[in-house]
Design an enzyme around this catalytic site. Sequence first.
Site, PDB file in Angstrom:
ATOM      1  N   HIS A  67      -7.814  -4.976  -1.252  1.00  0.00           N
ATOM      2  CA  HIS A  67      -6.906  -4.419  -0.699  1.00  0.00           C
ATOM      3  C   HIS A  67      -6.414  -5.065   0.606  1.00  0.00           C
ATOM      4  O   HIS A  67      -7.356  -5.840   1.066  1.00  0.00           O
ATOM      5  CB  HIS A  67      -7.255  -3.009  -0.358  1.00  0.00           C
ATOM      6  CG  HIS A  67      -6.120  -2.134  -0.018  1.00  0.00           C
ATOM      7  ND1 HIS A  67      -5.252  -1.506  -1.195  1.00  0.00           N
ATOM      8  CD2 HIS A  67      -5.493  -1.415   1.001  1.00  0.00           C
ATOM      9  CE1 HIS A  67      -4.141  -0.786  -0.498  1.00  0.00           C
ATOM     10  NE2 HIS A  67      -4.572  -0.761   0.434  1.00  0.00           N
TER      11      HIS A  67
ATOM     12  N   ASP B  22      -9.403  -4.659  -5.715  1.00  0.00           N
ATOM     13  CA  ASP B  22      -9.036  -3.610  -4.807  1.00  0.00           C
ATOM     14  C   ASP B  22      -9.871  -2.474  -5.195  1.00  0.00           C
ATOM     15  O   ASP B  22      -9.836  -1.618  -6.247  1.00  0.00           O
ATOM     16  CB  ASP B  22      -7.341  -3.173  -5.014  1.00  0.00           C
ATOM     17  CG  ASP B  22      -6.963  -2.362  -3.838  1.00  0.00           C
ATOM     18  OD1 ASP B  22      -7.725  -1.908  -3.255  1.00  0.00           O
ATOM     19  OD2 ASP B  22      -5.815  -2.658  -3.704  1.00  0.00           O
TER      20      ASP B  22
ATOM     21  N   SER C 296       0.865  -1.118   0.071  1.00  0.00           N
ATOM     22  CA  SER C 296      -0.008   0.182  -0.011  1.00  0.00           C
ATOM     23  C   SER C 296       0.876   1.359   0.145  1.00  0.00           C
ATOM     24  O   SER C 296       1.561   1.431  -1.008  1.00  0.00           O
ATOM     25  CB  SER C 296      -0.851  -0.029   1.301  1.00  0.00           C
ATOM     26  OG  SER C 296      -2.037   0.786   1.057  1.00  0.00           O
TER      27      SER C 296
END
Length: 371
Positions: free
Chosen positions: A334, A301, A204
Amino acid sequence: MSLPRSLHPFDLVMASTRVYSSLPVVGRHLEPFAGLTAMAMYGHHYAPAAVRGMVTRRIGGREVAAAPVVVTGEQSTGRRRVPPYLSFRAQRQRCLYRSSVRYGDHPAQLLDVWRLPDLPPDAPVLLFVPGGAWVQGSRVLQGHTLLHHLVKQGWVCLTMDYRVSPVNRWPRHIADVNAAIAWARANVDKFGGDRNFVAVAGCSAGGHLAALAGLTPGDPAFRGELTEDADTSVDAVVGIYGRYDWQDRSTPTRRNFQSFLERVVVGHRQSRRPELFEAASPLARIHQDAPPFFLIHGEQDTIIPVGEARAFGDALAAVSRNPVQYSEIPRAGHAFDLVDSSHARRLAVEVGRFLGSVRDRQLQADTAAAV
């Protein structure tokens, strides 16, 4: 710091977090709450899409649950497993060699060393940069399945803390990553690692920092307190559901993200200081001498859409003289490596295979040069 054109309640809240985080003695213990406050105030923009994506993946998972899933040579039966975020303590206990090693003078500049007790000499090294929207940066919990896998393969792994917003403004984050890289280049041999092979990986926001560090070694704007002779280059980069574009404002979601960067992370408006955002955007820093890259992203995601990773990978592959590999995980969202054990294992195996191939090529090149 440039102030926003109009005062917003969010700015008042952020100002209050910086005030209590600067208090003597207790302030540094309150810094994590400042980051959590920022995430909570902006997180509502992503919550509906995240919930829809989670429901979709769960429905899709039930539809295919009866079929075995082949993950890089290993077969799983679809039965429920312990999520990786619940097994991190056991992984850390098995592999942690030294905790809270200082890579700089600031109290937040700490890293853990993971390795086997009977490590062979000159083991390859991976530095892992945790994510957290640039407002959280803890070495605990994230990436443990990957680190555990690499340690079993004979690697030395470093996982780091770094200074975060809103208390610390950009580019403090990337300067700390570079400080950790420089520390590894100068000191990791004391822990059995090879100073001549240091890779960096991140998830991330950590994927953004890893990619940016790999593309900008020696950039004076990102060196912080490092001396000019400190080596911040890396031999390979792994970006895991990373954010690679700090400039695009073409959609409401992108404009919201840029507003978060302006108000929380950078402290400047993009319209007034566009050069800051361009310099911090890996997509804008691509060049032909980029180190080998491996990018992995979840197909579903909703926080960082997969299209951003695809675009960055395509642009990098079109320019770089080194390998660029891209992997996309179906039905993964995610932070998939924290919630799904099969996805976490697939990530670990694919990353390990890629880094192993880069390491082998380097060893072959060194042997050829010696001959």
